[in-house]
Design a protein around this motif. Sequence first.
Motif, PDB file in Angstrom:
ATOM      1  N   ILE A  63       1.705  -5.219  -6.241  1.00  0.00           N
ATOM      2  CA  ILE A  63       2.127  -5.387  -7.276  1.00  0.00           C
ATOM      3  C   ILE A  63       0.965  -5.132  -8.406  1.00  0.00           C
ATOM      4  CG2 ILE A  63       2.844  -7.291  -9.207  1.00  0.00           C
ATOM      5  CD1 ILE A  63       4.351  -8.401  -7.173  1.00  0.00           C
ATOM      6  N   ALA A  64      -0.216  -5.593  -8.158  1.00  0.00           N
ATOM      7  CA  ALA A  64      -1.488  -5.174  -8.891  1.00  0.00           C
ATOM      8  C   ALA A  64      -1.542  -3.745  -8.808  1.00  0.00           C
ATOM      9  CB  ALA A  64      -2.720  -5.696  -8.202  1.00  0.00           C
ATOM     10  N   VAL A  65      -1.802  -2.846  -7.872  1.00  0.00           N
ATOM     11  CA  VAL A  65      -1.595  -1.706  -7.839  1.00  0.00           C
ATOM     12  C   VAL A  65      -0.624  -0.665  -8.878  1.00  0.00           C
ATOM     13  CG1 VAL A  65      -1.739   0.530  -6.504  1.00  0.00           C
ATOM     14  CG2 VAL A  65      -2.948  -1.577  -5.735  1.00  0.00           C
ATOM     15  N   LEU A  66       0.582  -1.247  -8.317  1.00  0.00           N
ATOM     16  CA  LEU A  66       1.637  -0.278  -8.910  1.00  0.00           C
ATOM     17  C   LEU A  66       1.961  -0.759 -10.234  1.00  0.00           C
ATOM     18  CD1 LEU A  66       4.005  -0.373  -5.753  1.00  0.00           C
ATOM     19  CD2 LEU A  66       2.495   1.404  -6.874  1.00  0.00           C
ATOM     20  N   VAL A  67       2.044  -2.182 -10.854  1.00  0.00           N
ATOM     21  CA  VAL A  67       2.367  -2.573 -11.893  1.00  0.00           C
ATOM     22  C   VAL A  67       1.261  -2.530 -12.911  1.00  0.00           C
ATOM     23  CG1 VAL A  67       3.671  -4.599 -13.247  1.00  0.00           C
ATOM     24  CG2 VAL A  67       4.492  -3.814 -10.830  1.00  0.00           C
ATOM     25  N   PHE A  68       0.130  -3.212 -12.617  1.00  0.00           N
ATOM     26  CA  PHE A  68      -0.916  -3.141 -13.398  1.00  0.00           C
ATOM     27  C   PHE A  68      -2.063  -2.246 -13.119  1.00  0.00           C
ATOM     28  CE2 PHE A  68       1.039  -7.467 -13.216  1.00  0.00           C
ATOM     29  CZ  PHE A  68       1.377  -7.436 -14.332  1.00  0.00           C
ATOM     30  N   PRO A  69      -2.099  -0.818 -13.090  1.00  0.00           N
ATOM     31  CA  PRO A  69      -2.842   0.124 -12.617  1.00  0.00           C
ATOM     32  C   PRO A  69      -4.191   0.032 -13.591  1.00  0.00           C
ATOM     33  CG  PRO A  69      -1.062   1.165 -13.975  1.00  0.00           C
ATOM     34  CD  PRO A  69      -0.749  -0.326 -13.655  1.00  0.00           C
ATOM     35  N   SER A  70      -4.071  -0.675 -14.598  1.00  0.00           N
ATOM     36  CA  SER A  70      -5.166  -0.694 -15.676  1.00  0.00           C
ATOM     37  C   SER A  70      -6.415  -1.616 -15.110  1.00  0.00           C
ATOM     38  CB  SER A  70      -5.024  -1.205 -17.116  1.00  0.00           C
ATOM     39  OG  SER A  70      -4.287  -2.384 -17.058  1.00  0.00           O
ATOM     40  N   ILE A  71      -5.995  -2.415 -14.218  1.00  0.00           N
ATOM     41  CA  ILE A  71      -7.117  -3.210 -13.628  1.00  0.00           C
ATOM     42  C   ILE A  71      -7.951  -2.661 -12.302  1.00  0.00           C
ATOM     43  CG2 ILE A  71      -5.821  -5.409 -14.055  1.00  0.00           C
ATOM     44  CD1 ILE A  71      -5.262  -5.580 -11.029  1.00  0.00           C
ATOM     45  N   GLY A  72      -7.580  -1.377 -12.075  1.00  0.00           N
ATOM     46  CA  GLY A  72      -8.109  -0.567 -11.309  1.00  0.00           C
ATOM     47  C   GLY A  72      -8.247  -1.044  -9.790  1.00  0.00           C
ATOM     48  N   MET A  73      -7.193  -1.809  -9.274  1.00  0.00           N
ATOM     49  CA  MET A  73      -7.171  -2.143  -8.079  1.00  0.00           C
ATOM     50  C   MET A  73      -6.617  -0.933  -7.298  1.00  0.00           C
ATOM     51  SD  MET A  73      -6.684  -5.510  -6.186  1.00  0.00           S
ATOM     52  CE  MET A  73      -5.431  -6.069  -5.111  1.00  0.00           C
ATOM     53  N   SER A  74      -7.474  -1.023  -6.088  1.00  0.00           N
ATOM     54  CA  SER A  74      -6.991   0.265  -4.834  1.00  0.00           C
ATOM     55  C   SER A  74      -6.079  -0.264  -3.758  1.00  0.00           C
ATOM     56  CB  SER A  74      -8.133   0.919  -4.575  1.00  0.00           C
ATOM     57  OG  SER A  74      -9.022  -0.103  -3.632  1.00  0.00           O
ATOM     58  N   TRP A  75      -5.651   0.601  -3.088  1.00  0.00           N
ATOM     59  CA  TRP A  75      -5.095   0.252  -1.939  1.00  0.00           C
ATOM     60  C   TRP A  75      -5.809  -0.617  -0.953  1.00  0.00           C
ATOM     61  CZ3 TRP A  75      -0.062  -0.510  -2.138  1.00  0.00           C
ATOM     62  CH2 TRP A  75       0.751   0.082  -3.101  1.00  0.00           C
ATOM     63  N   ALA A  76      -7.124  -0.010  -0.637  1.00  0.00           N
ATOM     64  CA  ALA A  76      -8.211  -0.897  -0.079  1.00  0.00           C
ATOM     65  C   ALA A  76      -8.197  -2.212  -0.428  1.00  0.00           C
ATOM     66  CB  ALA A  76      -9.484   0.021   0.012  1.00  0.00           C
ATOM     67  N   GLY A  77      -8.106  -2.382  -1.583  1.00  0.00           N
ATOM     68  CA  GLY A  77      -8.015  -3.902  -2.248  1.00  0.00           C
ATOM     69  C   GLY A  77      -7.024  -4.663  -2.032  1.00  0.00           C
ATOM     70  N   THR A  78      -5.779  -3.741  -1.914  1.00  0.00           N
ATOM     71  CA  THR A  78      -4.716  -4.455  -1.293  1.00  0.00           C
ATOM     72  C   THR A  78      -4.644  -4.968  -0.059  1.00  0.00           C
ATOM     73  OG1 THR A  78      -3.164  -3.095  -2.955  1.00  0.00           O
ATOM     74  CG2 THR A  78      -2.044  -3.995  -1.261  1.00  0.00           C
ATOM     75  N   GLY A  79      -5.293  -4.319   0.826  1.00  0.00           N
ATOM     76  CA  GLY A  79      -5.487  -4.702   2.189  1.00  0.00           C
ATOM     77  C   GLY A  79      -6.759  -5.841   2.138  1.00  0.00           C
ATOM     78  N   LEU A  80      -7.518  -6.007   1.399  1.00  0.00           N
ATOM     79  CA  LEU A  80      -8.235  -7.030   1.352  1.00  0.00           C
ATOM     80  C   LEU A  80      -7.735  -8.257   0.727  1.00  0.00           C
ATOM     81  CD1 LEU A  80     -11.621  -5.431  -0.070  1.00  0.00           C
ATOM     82  CD2 LEU A  80     -11.131  -6.523   2.248  1.00  0.00           C
ATOM     83  N   VAL A  81      -6.705  -8.136  -0.254  1.00  0.00           N
ATOM     84  CA  VAL A  81      -6.014  -9.262  -0.623  1.00  0.00           C
ATOM     85  C   VAL A  81      -5.154  -9.730   0.512  1.00  0.00           C
ATOM     86  CG1 VAL A  81      -4.213  -9.971  -2.372  1.00  0.00           C
ATOM     87  CG2 VAL A  81      -6.000  -8.721  -3.209  1.00  0.00           C
ATOM     88  N   ALA A  82      -4.350  -8.599   1.234  1.00  0.00           N
ATOM     89  CA  ALA A  82      -3.690  -9.212   2.228  1.00  0.00           C
ATOM     90  C   ALA A  82      -4.350  -9.838   3.321  1.00  0.00           C
ATOM     91  CB  ALA A  82      -2.985  -8.128   2.903  1.00  0.00           C
ATOM     92  N   LEU A  83      -5.488  -9.500   3.666  1.00  0.00           N
ATOM     93  CA  LEU A  83      -6.311 -10.434   4.710  1.00  0.00           C
ATOM     94  C   LEU A  83      -6.787 -11.604   4.153  1.00  0.00           C
ATOM     95  CD1 LEU A  83      -7.754  -9.950   7.393  1.00  0.00           C
ATOM     96  CD2 LEU A  83      -9.944  -9.151   5.950  1.00  0.00           C
ATOM     97  N   ALA A  84      -7.050 -11.664   2.822  1.00  0.00           N
ATOM     98  CA  ALA A  84      -7.460 -13.000   2.354  1.00  0.00           C
ATOM     99  C   ALA A  84      -6.021 -13.974   2.603  1.00  0.00           C
ATOM    100  CB  ALA A  84      -7.746 -13.059   0.842  1.00  0.00           C
ATOM    101  N   GLY A  85      -4.914 -13.347   2.432  1.00  0.00           N
ATOM    102  CA  GLY A  85      -3.707 -14.078   2.423  1.00  0.00           C
ATOM    103  C   GLY A  85      -3.499 -14.812   3.936  1.00  0.00           C
ATOM    104  N   VAL A  86      -3.627 -13.844   4.741  1.00  0.00           N
ATOM    105  CA  VAL A  86      -3.730 -14.340   6.148  1.00  0.00           C
ATOM    106  C   VAL A  86      -4.602 -15.373   6.460  1.00  0.00           C
ATOM    107  CG1 VAL A  86      -4.286 -13.462   8.442  1.00  0.00           C
ATOM    108  CG2 VAL A  86      -2.983 -11.897   6.951  1.00  0.00           C
ATOM    109  N   LEU A  87      -5.833 -15.168   6.153  1.00  0.00           N
ATOM    110  CA  LEU A  87      -6.725 -16.451   6.201  1.00  0.00           C
ATOM    111  C   LEU A  87      -6.168 -17.780   5.607  1.00  0.00           C
ATOM    112  CD1 LEU A  87     -10.234 -14.137   6.195  1.00  0.00           C
ATOM    113  CD2 LEU A  87      -9.064 -15.160   8.068  1.00  0.00           C
ATOM    114  N   VAL A  88      -6.144 -17.459   4.627  1.00  0.00           N
ATOM    115  CA  VAL A  88      -5.724 -18.884   3.376  1.00  0.00           C
ATOM    116  C   VAL A  88      -4.249 -19.502   4.092  1.00  0.00           C
ATOM    117  CG1 VAL A  88      -5.010 -19.667   1.168  1.00  0.00           C
ATOM    118  CG2 VAL A  88      -7.031 -18.154   1.528  1.00  0.00           C
ATOM    119  N   GLY A  89      -3.466 -18.602   4.432  1.00  0.00           N
ATOM    120  CA  GLY A  89      -2.229 -18.974   5.042  1.00  0.00           C
ATOM    121  C   GLY A  89      -2.594 -19.743   6.084  1.00  0.00           C
TER     122      GLY A  89
END
Length: 167
Positions: free
Chosen positions: A77-103
Motif C-alpha cells: 500500500i505504501a508503494v502503490l498508494v503513497f509513492p510520494s513517501i519514496g518506499m521501494s519494493w525492497a522496503g516492502t520486504g523489510l516491512v513484511a519481515l518486521a511483520g513476521v518478527l513482531v507477529g
Amino acid sequence: MKTRRVYSTPDLITARAAIQAAREAGIHDEDISLVARPDIEVGHIPNRRKEADSDFVPAALRGAVFGGIAGLVAGAIAVLVFPSIGMSWAGTGLVALAGVLVGAFASSLVGSSLPDPVRQKFDGEIKAGRILVLVDGAAEMLPAVETAITRTGALSLPFETPTALIR
C-alpha cells in the motif's frame, strides 16, 4: 508423522496399566504422558510423564504468517498508494519481515499463557480428578494401541490430532 490420542482413567492404577498396555503395543516410553489436576500431578506423577505443553509454537507460527501478510500488504500500500513517501519494493520486504518478527513475538507471548489443547478440551475430566493418558503414535499402530489401552478400563476420548500441530 505421529498422531495424539487421549484416554481418560479413573485413578493412578488404571493410568499405570494403560501406560504399560501402550508400551506393550509398541508405543515408545517418551511418547506417553499424563495430564491431571495439579494436586495429583505434584504428588503422584513423575516429571518425565507430565504433559506441560502450551500453545507457544503454534501461536508463534500463526503470528509469523499473519504478521508477514500484514507487513506485506502495508508495504505494498505504501508503494502503490503513497509513492510520494519514496518506499521501494525492497522496503516492502523489510516491512513484511518486521511483520513476521513482531507477529511471531506477540503471538508466542499470548500462546505461552494458554494451556495446551488437551487441557482446554478436557478441563471437566481433569477437574473431576480423572487422569488423562496421552499417546503419540503412528497412525497404523493406533488401532491396536487403542484396543490394548481400553482393555485396562481407560476410556477413549474424542481427540485425534497430528503431534506436529501440538508441539
